[in-house]
Design a protein around this motif. Structure first.
Motif, PDB file in Angstrom:
ATOM      1  N   ASP A  57       0.825  -1.217   0.000  1.00 43.40           N
ATOM      2  CA  ASP A  57       0.000   0.000   0.000  1.00 43.40           C
ATOM      3  C   ASP A  57       0.856   1.262   0.000  1.00 43.40           C
ATOM      4  O   ASP A  57       0.535   2.229  -0.689  1.00 43.40           O
ATOM      5  CB  ASP A  57      -0.919   0.019   1.223  1.00 43.40           C
ATOM      6  CG  ASP A  57      -2.019  -1.035   1.145  1.00 43.40           C
ATOM      7  OD1 ASP A  57      -2.276  -1.564   0.054  1.00 43.40           O
ATOM      8  OD2 ASP A  57      -2.610  -1.332   2.205  1.00 43.40           O
ATOM      9  N   ALA A  58       1.943   1.252   0.764  1.00 30.95           N
ATOM     10  CA  ALA A  58       2.785   2.448   0.887  1.00 30.95           C
ATOM     11  C   ALA A  58       3.516   2.776  -0.411  1.00 30.95           C
ATOM     12  O   ALA A  58       3.700   3.941  -0.744  1.00 30.95           O
ATOM     13  CB  ALA A  58       3.796   2.272   2.013  1.00 30.95           C
ATOM     14  N   PHE A  59       3.937   1.747  -1.153  1.00 26.74           N
ATOM     15  CA  PHE A  59       4.762   1.977  -2.339  1.00 26.74           C
ATOM     16  C   PHE A  59       4.062   1.645  -3.656  1.00 26.74           C
ATOM     17  O   PHE A  59       4.665   1.766  -4.713  1.00 26.74           O
ATOM     18  CB  PHE A  59       6.063   1.163  -2.244  1.00 26.74           C
ATOM     19  CG  PHE A  59       6.950   1.620  -1.147  1.00 26.74           C
ATOM     20  CD1 PHE A  59       7.762   2.735  -1.296  1.00 26.74           C
ATOM     21  CD2 PHE A  59       6.974   0.958   0.067  1.00 26.74           C
ATOM     22  CE1 PHE A  59       8.580   3.169  -0.282  1.00 26.74           C
ATOM     23  CE2 PHE A  59       7.788   1.383   1.097  1.00 26.74           C
ATOM     24  CZ  PHE A  59       8.591   2.489   0.922  1.00 26.74           C
ATOM     25  N   LYS A  60       2.814   1.194  -3.592  1.00 23.76           N
ATOM     26  CA  LYS A  60       2.090   0.791  -4.804  1.00 23.76           C
ATOM     27  C   LYS A  60       2.923  -0.218  -5.584  1.00 23.76           C
ATOM     28  O   LYS A  60       3.355   0.025  -6.712  1.00 23.76           O
ATOM     29  CB  LYS A  60       1.754   2.001  -5.687  1.00 23.76           C
ATOM     30  CG  LYS A  60       1.045   3.121  -4.971  1.00 23.76           C
ATOM     31  CD  LYS A  60      -0.340   2.696  -4.504  1.00 23.76           C
ATOM     32  CE  LYS A  60      -1.077   3.841  -3.873  1.00 23.76           C
ATOM     33  NZ  LYS A  60      -1.202   3.745  -2.443  1.00 23.76           N
ATOM     34  N   CYS A  61       3.168  -1.367  -4.937  1.00 22.07           N
ATOM     35  CA  CYS A  61       4.045  -2.367  -5.524  1.00 22.07           C
ATOM     36  C   CYS A  61       3.630  -3.773  -5.118  1.00 22.07           C
ATOM     37  O   CYS A  61       2.803  -3.941  -4.229  1.00 22.07           O
ATOM     38  CB  CYS A  61       5.489  -2.118  -5.093  1.00 22.07           C
ATOM     39  SG  CYS A  61       5.753  -2.298  -3.320  1.00 22.07           S
TER      40      CYS A  61
END
Length: 167
Positions: A57-61
């Motif tokens: 969620d934090a890095f869209k990965c």
């Protein structure tokens, strides 16, 4: 004209400082939530799965945590997202990261031809596993601030894993 140019430059500096401040605030909040989730008292597996989702969620990965299954063999322990591109070549880079205790893959100076980035999970001077991320936008790389946040995630995760392996 000079006053207008100077005012415009100062306005740009203030705007950039505001963006950086909001980004730092978001990173500190994310780290707090991450550490809070790790200390929630759930099982190791549940916490590792929650950690992969927080990082995703934090890095869209896409995220994977690999741990040793046998000597010289890493296996996924927790995942979030699409792992279809986590092929033998990527696993080989992850194994190099584990053995050398150095980051490798996309966005690093080592073995950067693959789409995944791998970061060692090291605590008490030994590697416990590898954190792998694949950014959804393959051409992008982490900013300095994002890399600092990811390093903080990896360090906290490694300490958590070390504590739970010992106990």
């Amino acid at each position: 004209i000079v006053v207008g140019v100077v005012t415009s430059l100062l306005e740009d500096v203030v705007r950039k400082q505001g963006v950086r401040g909001r980004q730092r605030e978001r990173f500190v909040s994310t780290l707090y939530e991450f550490s809070h989730d790790l200390m929630a008292g759930r099982s190791l597996e549940e916490n590792l799965n929650q950690a992969t989702h927080n990082i995703s969620d934090a890095f869209k990965c896409d995220v994977v945590i690999l741990t040793p299954k046998l000597p010289g063999v890493l296996a996924p322990r927790a995942t979030a997202g699409n792992l279809q591109t986590l092929n033998d070549n990527a696993i080989g880079v992850a194994l190099w990261t584990f053995n050398q205790e150095q980051p490798a893959g996309h966005g690093t100076e080592t073995l950067s031809q693959i789409d995944w980035s791998f970061f060692p999970l090291v605590a008490h001077e030994r590697a416990l596993g590898v954190l792998g991320i694949q950014l959804h936008e393959r051409s992008s790389v982490l900013t300095f601030e994002q890399r600092q946040l990811l390093d903080a995630f990896a360090n906290m995760l490694a300490l958590f894993m070390a504590r739970n392996v010992v106990s």
